[in-house]
Design a protein around this motif. Structure first.
Motif, PDB file in Angstrom:
ATOM      1  N   GLU A 229      46.641 122.840  32.477  1.00 29.51           N
ATOM      2  CA  GLU A 229      47.297 121.585  32.851  1.00 29.51           C
ATOM      3  C   GLU A 229      48.819 121.718  32.773  1.00 29.51           C
ATOM      4  O   GLU A 229      49.537 121.214  33.634  1.00 29.51           O
TER       5      GLU A 229
ATOM      6  N   ARG B 110      52.322 113.271  33.562  1.00 31.79           N
ATOM      7  CA  ARG B 110      52.972 114.201  34.508  1.00 31.79           C
ATOM      8  C   ARG B 110      54.016 113.472  35.335  1.00 31.79           C
ATOM      9  O   ARG B 110      55.122 113.977  35.556  1.00 31.79           O
TER      10      ARG B 110
ATOM     11  N   TYR C 113      49.478 116.937  29.531  1.00 32.76           N
ATOM     12  CA  TYR C 113      49.844 117.254  30.917  1.00 32.76           C
ATOM     13  C   TYR C 113      48.714 116.987  31.903  1.00 32.76           C
ATOM     14  O   TYR C 113      48.942 116.933  33.104  1.00 32.76           O
ATOM     15  N   GLY C 114      47.512 116.803  31.393  1.00 40.44           N
ATOM     16  CA  GLY C 114      46.393 116.517  32.276  1.00 40.44           C
ATOM     17  C   GLY C 114      46.311 115.065  32.687  1.00 40.44           C
ATOM     18  O   GLY C 114      45.503 114.722  33.567  1.00 40.44           O
TER      19      GLY C 114
END
Length: 730
Positions: A432, A381, A375-376
């Motif tokens: 994140e 994302r 997710y970082g």
């Protein structure tokens, strides 16, 4: 033929790269360049260019590489060794399709309409019909589109790399709707990979793994009335009662080998059934394409493809539109928490840990043997947030129920010490993932007004359903898993022992208004040896049915929106089996029909009685009247807005009928017996209050009035103040 300019001459390395499938800059070599045309085409005897001036033979310069001087527009004409000839367009004469804005947004990972840039799109480009392919694979050495149209040969259609975006693209003339394809990727590690399209709109029927070109444009929606009014229907002050469905096992065509119903058949049969039962929403277990039936869709590979198991994308839209025309919302289970390790999926997509974390302490789910999104990474994302918007916009989905949120929020979820990596502050929260969930909710509510998002979240993480600007995660609603676990533990006890577990039914009210809760009786409660809802109940057959009816009465009278998994509404005797259909023969039996009728009537009463839904998330809408552990009784009041008739819910969770049971109520006068779960029409003993009672000005339980009622055995009775359903005094 003339002398080739030095700067256009092919080197041995160029020839070897093309022939060996290692060429990462095919558009620099192939196609027309300053009057010279170069074409790579294996397995043909001869090749020529067809121009306005006539046919120009191309010289075979090496192996499968052809070259010649060609000016102006052209097509290619090939001849096989057997003398068969065909004419086709050269993909390497076309300019890029993606524009500067797309490339900028792709490069920085902020393309909200990612699916409009990536994937396979049927278009007309420079006057020619075909399909544009684009895929993100930044670390790949070479990416090609392969399919039956090029004999699955990755040397034939290598793609161009677009700037520094990490995206590869190509326009293939003549490739149309329904074509099978994959991406052949020469990975960063030198391995050769065959991958399905991460943004593909269609897939083959599992166990086959190719993507399918699907033209999803031009449906022509006719649900404007629903779309304009759905915000009110999905507000936290609205009645929301959800029927959770696994499309593959709701009903099957036993006359056709037991196949599942198609989207079109579900649009007719499932929608009509859910509407008749009084539900306001359908929630579908994941429909994003998935390889393994036994995952029920919770291990998706094709996040942008409605599963082909029940039909193509437009037919899925038929189901959504039919629901909207019937006044039903559609929620999808959405799985951004993890993905399977299947070789044709996202795992090490370009030979590197691209979508997932490289370190298994961050990137591997031990419980499910799946991979966790990184997710970082902005592009990841972007991929997930755009996917949420895709379903909401392209398929008019009314909401997303986000699966396994708890596993996303915590880095140590289901991990022992030493098996996880703390966040940058040394804590266990996945910062994140938290930021991703906030960003997803902000984007979804901003871009698709009137939708709802729901978190399946089982911990005490604060403010899950609070707005992001108020410090929350931004979900509209949260499943109340604690309520479900506590109350089912209570109901599974023999009534003689329930007095010792009395607080299990009241504890949920300690936090009932801290979130916008949905009370879920979901698929998870009737699988994996957990037994059916009916068989969770204690006692003989009569008592099991009575207990289940009472539990449903308790649930519909309790603050919180409602969710019931298919089959539970008619007390299916067996636990759910995804490989077959529900036990509809049982649903035709009297006691099962009684439960079904009760759920139908509970839904009707719920929708028609504002006090039962307007203040679900407001402590002002609930008052305890009395609870008695020794008798296993509970009585409470539900209140709506000023002017809404109040409701009193009285529960008796023992098999002992309680006559002349006096309860305090907020006003004297007539009170209609709106629901009695022990009514004969539901399969009960028929004890009750003859349709209603009259309260007198005799204070009790802190209330200004009271009334003496009959509480039947193992029952819940719901009273509504005022007139009966015909407008007469009770």
């Amino acid at each position: 033929m003339g002398q080739t300019p030095e700067r256009l001459r092919l080197t041995n390395d160029d020839i070897a790269a093309l022939s060996g499938g290692r060429c990462d800059r095919p558009f620099d070599i192939l196609g027309p360049h300053d009057g010279w045309l170069t074409v790579f085409h294996p397995d043909i005897a001869a090749l020529s260019a067809v121009t306005e001036a006539g046919e120009i033979p191309l010289e075979r310069v090496s192996g499968d590489l052809f070259r010649g001087r060609v000016d102006g527009p052209y097509r290619l004409k090939a001849r096989s060794a057997g003398g068969v000839e065909w004419v086709f367009e050269d993909p390497y004469r076309f300019a890029p399709v993606l524009g500067d804005i797309d490339l900028h947004l792709l490069g920085e990972g902020t393309h909200r309409r990612l699916w409009q840039a990536l994937g396979a799109h049927v278009i007309t480009h420079e006057g020619v019909a075909g399909t544009h392919f684009a895929v993100w694979a930044p670390n790949a050495r070479r990416v090609s589109v392969v399919g039956p149209f090029n004999a699955w040969d990755g040397r034939r259609h290598p793609m161009r790399r677009i700037g520094g975006s990490g995206v590869w693209e190509i326009f293939l003339p003549g490739v149309a709707e329904g074509a099978l394809y994959k991406y052949e990727i020469l990975g960063a590690d030198g391995g050769l990979l065959m991958k399905a399209d991460p943004v593909g709109f269609g897939s083959q029927h599992p166990p086959e793994k190719a993507s399918v070109v699907r033209d999803i444009a031009g449906y022509g929606w006719k649900d404007a009335a629903w779309m304009e009014g759905r915000a009110q229907a999905q507000d936290r002050r609205a009645p929301i009662s959800i029927y959770e469905v696994h499309l593959g096992s709701w009903r099957r065509r036993l006359d056709q080998g037991g196949r599942p119903l198609s989207y079109k058949e579900l649009a007719r049969d499932l929608v009509a059934y859910a509407r008749d039962m009084g539900f306001t929403h359908l929630e579908l277990l994941p429909v994003s394409e998935f390889p393994f039936d036994g995952s029920w869709g919770y291990q998706p590979v094709g996040l942008y493809a409605p599963t082909i198991r029940f039909g193509p994308p437009h037919e899925f839209r038929d189901l959504v539109e039919a629901a909207h025309k019937a006044g039903l919302g559609i929620l999808l289970d959405w799985v951004p928490g993890h993905f399977p390790t299947d070789a044709h999926g996202l795992a090490r997509f370009d030979g590197t840990a691209l979508y997932e974390h490289a370190d298994p302490r961050e990137g591997f789910h031990q419980d499910w043997n799946t991979l966790i999104y990184n997710y970082g990474r902005t592009e990841v994302r972007n991929y997930l947030i755009a996917n949420a918007l895709y379903w909401l916009e392209e398929y008019h989905i009314d909401g997303l129920r986000v699966d396994a949120v708890a596993s996303m929020l915590y880095r140590d979820y289901s991990r022992r010490e030493g098996q996880w990596i703390p966040n940058k502050h040394g804590g266990r929260e996945n910062l994140e993932a938290i930021d991703f969930l906030k960003a997803m909710n902000v984007a979804a509510y901003a871009e698709s007004p009137g939708i709802m998002t729901v978190a399946e979240e089982s911990t005490s993480f604060p403010k899950v359903s609070a707005p992001v600007d108020a410090g929350g995660l931004g979900f509209g609603f949260k499943w109340n898993m604690g309520w479900m676990n506590d109350t089912l533990r209570y109901m599974s006890r023999d009534p003689v022992h329930r007095r010792y577990h009395h607080d299990l039914m009241t504890f949920g009210l300690m936090y009932a208004f801290s979130e916008n809760f949905i009370l879920p009786i979901s698929h998870d409660e009737v699988v994996h040896g957990k037994g059916s809802m009916l068989r969770k109940m204690p006692g003989d057959e009569w008592q099991q049915f009575a207990n289940l009816r009472a539990y449903y009465g308790f649930m519909w009278g309790h603050p919180g929106k409602k969710l019931l998994f298919m089959g539970c509404e008619f007390a299916q005797p067996e636990e759910w089996n995804h490989n077959g259909e529900l036990n509809w023969p049982a649903a035709a039996e009297a006691r099962h029909q009684g439960v079904q009728a009760l759920v139908r009537d509970l839904n009707r009463l719920y929708r028609d009685t504002p006090a039962l839904y307007r203040k679900d998330a407001d402590p002002d809408g609930f008052q305890w009247v009395a609870t008695d552990a020794a008798q296993s009784t509970y009585v409470w009041i539900r209140l709506g807005d000023p002017g809404d008739p109040p409701v009193v819910v009285a529960c008796n969770f023992t098999p002992v009928p309680r006559a002349d049971f006096r309860i305090g109520v907020p006003q004297p006068g007539p009170w209609r017996e709106a629901i009695n779960t022990d009514a004969a029409i539901y399969g009960g003993s028929g004890k009750g209050n003859l349709g209603g009672v009259t309260a007198t000005e005799a204070p009790q339980d802190g209330q200004p009035a009271s009334m003496a009622v009959m509480l039947p055995p193992l029952s819940v009775v719901i009273f509504v103040a005022g007139k009966d359903e015909h407008g007469e005094d009770v």
